[in-house]
Design an enzyme around this catalytic site. Structure first.
Site, short mmCIF file in Angstrom:
data_model
loop_
_atom_site.label_atom_id
_atom_site.label_comp_id
_atom_site.label_asym_id
_atom_site.label_seq_id
_atom_site.Cartn_x
_atom_site.Cartn_y
_atom_site.Cartn_z
CB ALA A 130 -0.93 -0.02 1.21
CD GLU A 133 -1.10 8.23 1.83
OE1 GLU A 133 -1.32 9.46 1.91
OE2 GLU A 133 -0.41 7.60 2.65
N PRO A 134 -5.17 8.82 -1.78
CG PRO A 134 -7.27 8.94 -0.77
CD PRO A 134 -5.89 8.40 -0.57
N GLY A 137 0.04 9.67 -5.36
CA GLY A 137 0.26 8.51 -6.22
C GLY A 137 1.67 8.57 -6.76
CD GLU A 249 7.90 -2.53 -7.03
OE1 GLU A 249 8.58 -2.57 -5.99
OE2 GLU A 249 7.10 -1.62 -7.29
N GLY A 370 2.64 0.83 -11.19
CA GLY A 370 4.07 0.51 -11.24
C GLY A 370 4.92 1.71 -11.63
N GLY A 371 4.38 2.92 -11.43
CA GLY A 371 5.00 4.14 -11.95
C GLY A 371 4.40 4.40 -13.32
C1 LIG Z 1 -5.53 -1.24 -11.32
C2 LIG Z 1 -4.59 -0.50 -10.42
C3 LIG Z 1 -3.89 -1.20 -9.45
C4 LIG Z 1 -3.05 -0.52 -8.58
N1 LIG Z 1 -2.40 -1.21 -7.59
C5 LIG Z 1 -1.67 -0.52 -6.67
C6 LIG Z 1 -1.10 -1.20 -5.54
O1 LIG Z 1 -1.20 -2.42 -5.40
N2 LIG Z 1 -0.44 -0.46 -4.60
C7 LIG Z 1 -0.31 0.88 -4.72
O2 LIG Z 1 0.28 1.48 -3.85
N3 LIG Z 1 -0.83 1.56 -5.79
C8 LIG Z 1 -1.50 0.89 -6.74
N4 LIG Z 1 -2.05 1.56 -7.82
C9 LIG Z 1 -1.91 3.00 -7.89
C10 LIG Z 1 -0.96 3.46 -8.98
O3 LIG Z 1 0.35 3.11 -8.66
C11 LIG Z 1 -1.17 4.97 -9.15
O4 LIG Z 1 -2.45 5.14 -9.72
C12 LIG Z 1 -0.10 5.60 -10.01
O5 LIG Z 1 1.13 5.63 -9.34
C13 LIG Z 1 -0.45 7.05 -10.41
O6 LIG Z 1 -0.80 7.81 -9.30
P1 LIG Z 1 -2.16 8.66 -9.32
O7 LIG Z 1 -3.26 7.74 -9.71
O8 LIG Z 1 -2.29 9.37 -8.04
O9 LIG Z 1 -1.98 9.69 -10.51
P2 LIG Z 1 -1.26 11.13 -10.43
O10 LIG Z 1 0.00 11.01 -9.68
O11 LIG Z 1 -2.28 12.12 -9.98
O12 LIG Z 1 -0.93 11.39 -11.97
C14 LIG Z 1 -1.89 11.89 -12.92
C15 LIG Z 1 -1.21 12.08 -14.26
O13 LIG Z 1 -0.16 13.03 -14.12
C16 LIG Z 1 1.04 12.50 -14.62
N5 LIG Z 1 2.19 12.99 -13.85
C17 LIG Z 1 2.31 13.03 -12.50
N6 LIG Z 1 3.54 13.49 -12.16
C18 LIG Z 1 4.19 13.73 -13.32
C19 LIG Z 1 5.49 14.22 -13.65
N7 LIG Z 1 6.38 14.54 -12.70
N8 LIG Z 1 5.82 14.35 -14.95
C20 LIG Z 1 4.93 14.03 -15.92
N9 LIG Z 1 3.69 13.57 -15.67
C21 LIG Z 1 3.33 13.42 -14.39
C22 LIG Z 1 0.91 11.00 -14.46
O14 LIG Z 1 1.78 10.32 -15.30
C23 LIG Z 1 -0.55 10.80 -14.80
O15 LIG Z 1 -0.69 10.73 -16.20
C24 LIG Z 1 -2.87 0.89 -8.72
C25 LIG Z 1 -3.56 1.57 -9.73
C26 LIG Z 1 -4.42 0.89 -10.57
C27 LIG Z 1 -5.13 1.65 -11.63
#
Ligand SMILES: Cc1cc2nc3c(=O)[nH]c(=O)nc-3n(C[C@H](O)[C@H](O)[C@H](O)COP(=O)(O)OP(=O)(O)OC[C@H]3O[C@@H](n4cnc5c(N)ncnc54)[C@H](O)[C@@H]3O)c2cc1C
Length: 384
Positions: A130, A133-134, A137, A249, A370-371
């Site tokens: 985990a 968080e909201p 990410g 990962e 996974g990033g």
């Molecule tokens: C099906 C699924 C399974 C998942 N499983 C897990 C899990 O097991 N554990 C866990 O911890 N998380 C999990 N996640 C969460 C996932 O890792 C995050 O959704 C992801 O890291 C993106 O974070 P965010 O959703 O907050 O998007 P945000 O960080 O809000 O990003 C929104 C957009 O902005 C872009 N962006 C953000 N920063 C930059 C930057 N510096 N430069 C350019 N673009 C940028 C992003 O690429 C994206 O397109 C899961 C998500 C999904 C959809």
């Protein structure tokens, strides 16, 4: 492992090939026939984990003294490939075997490994991690979940979202701030044993675009006590540990991306050879042949790049930038290939009873978790 048109990858030895056969049979008999039900209930049956464990398909890379398969990343990759080829994304192996078990192997104390790894290998313990968080990410160092030390335990407060295996997990690696003033140096990893943990609550299992059989959940922590002996690694070292494991990962995701696109291509070739339009198979049309020739080339090039990355990883020489290249490029190819394959099915491709629609919908998340792929490109650009 299933031999593709590119032949058996060099990183798959005879033992790996035999493991692949066991995995292929397992997914065909224990998972594929139940897709619809797993999708409806939003998780696989618990027995599926136990059956996978009994067959040696969980934690292949974990040393045998801790109940694992005693193999290498190649063995893990064989199982993940067969799962992806079967079209399954419900059983959360990527996270369980590919990520969580390895955190414990690499960073756990002897006591922690002996306590948790045998259960993870047998399927009695389902693992999750985990981070997200909201409000955090991509920007992981901004996590707000707090772990406050008090005597012989930490008190965990906060919430997480999008957690794979979240609804079923028994063991959860929680990314939390132990020192909010220290930025990335204030992040620690705590292992929460979820059974009857006071103050721990699972929210809803989330409704997703694809990956319907995968239990992705919100999790809440309200003064949850975690014994200090459940700290993984040193206090404040969590961010570094997370960064260190990222190439693995990313490669795990890349492995599934290639196997899934190989399956999509095979399904499509078989379909266009039997589907008749204007009195002839679709495959007789030059556009269809050229489309498939292009897709076959993309899939083959993807395979070659992946195999090179897996070989390098097994040899300990895969650098983080190349792992990022594999993650973004291969998942992008996966999405492009499944989209173009689906198009060749016409309306049938949009119907859930056709595997191609599942492969298409499930592919999309690979560019996000996974990033994100944007983050991958950012990381690559820093090395140029
Ligand atoms: C099906 C699924 C399974 C998942 N499983 C897990 C899990 O097991 N554990 C866990 O911890 N998380 C999990 N996640 C969460 C996932 O890792 C995050 O959704 C992801 O890291 C993106 O974070 P965010 O959703 O907050 O998007 P945000 O960080 O809000 O990003 C929104 C957009 O902005 C872009 N962006 C953000 N920063 C930059 C930057 N510096 N430069 C350019 N673009 C940028 C992003 O690429 C994206 O397109 C899961 C998500 C999904 C959809």
């Amino acid at each position: 492992m299933t031999t593709t048109t590119a032949g058996r990858p060099r990183w798959v030895d005879d033992e790996g090939a035999a493991l692949g056969e066991v995995a292929r049979d397992f997914f065909q008999t224990e998972v594929v026939p139940h897709f619809e039900r797993f999708d409806q209930q939003k998780h696989v049956d618990r027995e599926v984990w136990l059956k996978a464990g009994a067959l040696g398909l969980l934690c292949c890379e974990v040393p045998d003294e801790y109940g694992g398969g005693g193999g290498t990343f190649a063995h893990e990759a064989v199982v993940l490939s067969e799962q992806a080829r079967a079209g399954d994304t419900g059983l959360g192996l990527q996270v369980h075997s590919g990520v969580v078990a390895q955190y414990l192997v690499i960073h756990g104390t002897e006591e922690q490994k002996a306590r948790w790894l045998p259960g993870m290998a047998s399927g009695d313990i389902v693992g999750a991690v985990a981070m997200s968080e909201p409000g955090a990410g991509t920007d992981l160092k901004n996590v707000r979940t707090r772990a406050t030390r008090g005597g012989d335990h930490y008190l965990l407060n906060g919430s997480k979202t999008f957690i794979s295996n979240g609804a079923q997990c028994d063991l959860l690696i929680v990314v939390a701030k132990t020192d909010p003033a220290a930025g990335r140096n204030g992040i620690s990893l705590l292992v929460l044993e979820t059974a009857a943990a006071p103050g721990f609550r699972r929210g809803r299992t989330l409704d997703k675009l694809g990956l319907h059989g995968q239990d992705t959940a919100e999790l809440f922590f309200d003064d949850v006590p975690v014994p200090v002996e459940n700290l993984l690694g040193a206090e404040g070292a969590g961010f570094g540990m997370l960064m260190r494991e990222l190439p693995r990962e990313r490669l795990v995701i890349a492995v599934t991306a290639v196997a899934a696109m190989e399956r999509a291509l095979e399904e499509t070739i078989a379909y266009v050879k039997t589907r008749e339009v204007f009195g002839a198979p679709l495959f007789a049309m030059q556009h269809v042949k050229f489309e498939l020739a292009e897709l076959a080339t993309i899939v083959r090039a993807s395979r070659v790049f992946l195999d090179d990355c897996v070989e390098k990883f097994c040899a300990g020489t895969l650098d983080p930038a190349t792992a990022s290249m594999a993650k973004w490029w291969l998942t992008q190819n996966q999405c492009d290939v499944t989209d173009r394959c689906l198009q060749l099915f016409g309306g049938y491709g949009y119907m859930r009873e056709y595997l191609i629609s599942r492969l298409y919908a499930d592919a999309r998340a690979q560019k996000i978790y996974g990033g994100t792929n944007e983050v991958m490109k950012d990381l690559i650009s820093r090395t140029l």
